[in-house]
Design a protein around this motif. Structure first.
Motif, mmCIF file in Angstrom:
data_model
loop_
_atom_site.group_PDB
_atom_site.id
_atom_site.type_symbol
_atom_site.label_atom_id
_atom_site.label_comp_id
_atom_site.label_asym_id
_atom_site.label_seq_id
_atom_site.Cartn_x
_atom_site.Cartn_y
_atom_site.Cartn_z
ATOM 1 N N GLU A 12 0.826 -1.212 0.000
ATOM 2 C CA GLU A 12 0.000 0.000 0.000
ATOM 3 C C GLU A 12 0.860 1.261 0.000
ATOM 4 O O GLU A 12 0.509 2.260 -0.624
ATOM 5 C CB GLU A 12 -0.944 0.018 1.206
ATOM 6 C CG GLU A 12 -2.119 -0.920 1.070
ATOM 7 C CD GLU A 12 -1.834 -2.308 1.599
ATOM 8 O OE1 GLU A 12 -0.743 -2.526 2.168
ATOM 9 O OE2 GLU A 12 -2.697 -3.184 1.439
ATOM 10 N N ALA B 94 2.117 1.726 -3.594
ATOM 11 C CA ALA B 94 1.054 2.224 -4.471
ATOM 12 C C ALA B 94 0.742 3.687 -4.182
ATOM 13 O O ALA B 94 0.545 4.484 -5.112
ATOM 14 C CB ALA B 94 -0.206 1.372 -4.310
ATOM 15 N N GLY C 104 3.570 5.818 -5.540
ATOM 16 C CA GLY C 104 3.458 5.910 -6.996
ATOM 17 C C GLY C 104 2.351 6.856 -7.431
ATOM 18 O O GLY C 104 2.524 7.640 -8.369
ATOM 19 N N ALA C 105 1.210 6.824 -6.742
ATOM 20 C CA ALA C 105 0.089 7.685 -7.108
ATOM 21 C C ALA C 105 0.413 9.157 -6.856
ATOM 22 O O ALA C 105 0.190 10.007 -7.726
ATOM 23 C CB ALA C 105 -1.161 7.273 -6.329
ATOM 24 N N ALA D 80 -5.588 5.541 -12.649
ATOM 25 C CA ALA D 80 -4.485 4.862 -11.966
ATOM 26 C C ALA D 80 -4.148 5.551 -10.649
ATOM 27 O O ALA D 80 -3.929 4.883 -9.630
ATOM 28 C CB ALA D 80 -3.251 4.828 -12.872
ATOM 29 N N ILE D 81 -4.120 6.874 -10.652
ATOM 30 C CA ILE D 81 -3.835 7.615 -9.419
ATOM 31 C C ILE D 81 -4.925 7.350 -8.387
ATOM 32 O O ILE D 81 -4.640 7.106 -7.210
ATOM 33 C CB ILE D 81 -3.695 9.116 -9.726
ATOM 34 C CG1 ILE D 81 -2.418 9.365 -10.516
ATOM 35 C CG2 ILE D 81 -3.710 9.947 -8.449
ATOM 36 C CD1 ILE D 81 -2.336 10.751 -11.119
ATOM 37 N N GLY E 87 -4.438 3.826 -6.884
ATOM 38 C CA GLY E 87 -3.362 3.748 -5.896
ATOM 39 C C GLY E 87 -3.741 4.369 -4.570
ATOM 40 O O GLY E 87 -3.448 3.833 -3.499
ATOM 41 N N THR F 274 -6.703 -2.392 -9.125
ATOM 42 C CA THR F 274 -5.572 -1.493 -9.335
ATOM 43 C C THR F 274 -4.433 -2.203 -10.037
ATOM 44 O O THR F 274 -3.766 -1.628 -10.901
ATOM 45 C CB THR F 274 -5.099 -0.915 -7.989
ATOM 46 O OG1 THR F 274 -6.181 -0.232 -7.378
ATOM 47 C CG2 THR F 274 -3.947 0.049 -8.169
ATOM 48 N N GLY G 168 -3.925 -0.819 -13.559
ATOM 49 C CA GLY G 168 -2.658 -0.099 -13.509
ATOM 50 C C GLY G 168 -1.635 -0.655 -14.477
ATOM 51 O O GLY G 168 -0.858 0.099 -15.076
ATOM 52 N N TRP H 279 -0.176 1.464 -17.513
ATOM 53 C CA TRP H 279 1.259 1.675 -17.637
ATOM 54 C C TRP H 279 1.744 1.314 -19.039
ATOM 55 O O TRP H 279 2.591 2.014 -19.605
ATOM 56 C CB TRP H 279 2.034 0.854 -16.605
ATOM 57 C CG TRP H 279 3.489 1.145 -16.669
ATOM 58 C CD1 TRP H 279 4.146 2.168 -16.070
ATOM 59 C CD2 TRP H 279 4.468 0.433 -17.439
ATOM 60 N NE1 TRP H 279 5.479 2.130 -16.405
ATOM 61 C CE2 TRP H 279 5.706 1.086 -17.240
ATOM 62 C CE3 TRP H 279 4.423 -0.685 -18.261
ATOM 63 C CZ2 TRP H 279 6.876 0.651 -17.839
ATOM 64 C CZ3 TRP H 279 5.601 -1.119 -18.863
ATOM 65 C CH2 TRP H 279 6.805 -0.454 -18.649
ATOM 66 N N ILE I 263 2.461 1.923 -9.059
ATOM 67 C CA ILE I 263 1.063 1.739 -8.654
ATOM 68 C C ILE I 263 0.632 0.273 -8.802
ATOM 69 O O ILE I 263 0.198 -0.340 -7.826
ATOM 70 C CB ILE I 263 0.143 2.704 -9.418
ATOM 71 C CG1 ILE I 263 0.484 4.153 -9.055
ATOM 72 C CG2 ILE I 263 -1.327 2.413 -9.122
ATOM 73 C CD1 ILE I 263 -0.220 5.188 -9.901
#
Length: 170
Positions: free
Chosen positions: A8, A11, A14-15, A65-66, A69, A92, A96, A100, A138
């Motif tokens: 978590e 992720a 990354g977000a 994607a954001i 995450g 996700t 994700g 990507w 993510i």
């Protein structure tokens, strides 16, 4: 925050990192190398952020994607049942990964930036590669979250299974 596992955290990092990176210049157009400075002197060195250069569809995918995450981390912290974080992690991870791949192809193909130019003067800047890295974190974080059984936590150790029942009819 004590429920947050490494997946978590990855992720969420990354977000947030992708969200911040999208405001930097991902691409630039070197008008001097293209030889069109005389025709458009104001746009001789054009820089475009991630939001402005990737197109509305890729921007929408990156928002998904954001959100995935951040939702994974939020649902892990505030969960009422374990089904919500697991479902968020699976979605996700799958979405994700696809997003990507789309982003990597978009950066590799160097978009025309809405200008009538060939791809030679379009330069990929460092924030584009950093954004790709954050976008990869993510689904990686979601995958790590799915794999983490957390059998060594205090919650798992405090659980005692119910006593065995006899077989019906005996």
């Amino acid at each position: 925050m004590s429920r947050m596992r490494p997946g978590e955290w990855v992720a969420a990092l990354g977000a947030v990192g992708l969200l911040v990176t999208l405001f930097f210049d991902w691409f630039s157009v070197d008008g001097h190398a293209a030889g069109w400075k005389a025709y458009a002197p104001a746009a001789a060195d054009l820089h475009l952020s991630g939001w402005g250069s990737l197109g509305w569809f890729v921007d929408l995918l990156l928002c998904v994607a954001i959100f995935g995450g951040l939702a994974l981390s939020y649902m892990t912290i505030k969960r009422a049942s374990p089904a919500w974080p697991v479902g968020a992690a699976v979605l996700t991870w799958i979405l994700g990964t696809v997003i990507w791949i789309v982003l990597a192809l978009r950066v590799a193909l160097q978009p025309g930036l809405g200008l009538d130019l060939s791809n030679e003067p379009v330069l990929v800047e460092a924030p584009a590669y950093v954004g790709l890295l954050f976008a990869a974190l993510i689904p990686l974080g979601a995958f790590l979250s799915i794999r983490d059984e957390r059998t060594d936590s205090a919650e798992a150790r405090a659980y005692t299974p119910p006593p065995a029942r006899t077989a019906p009819g005996t």
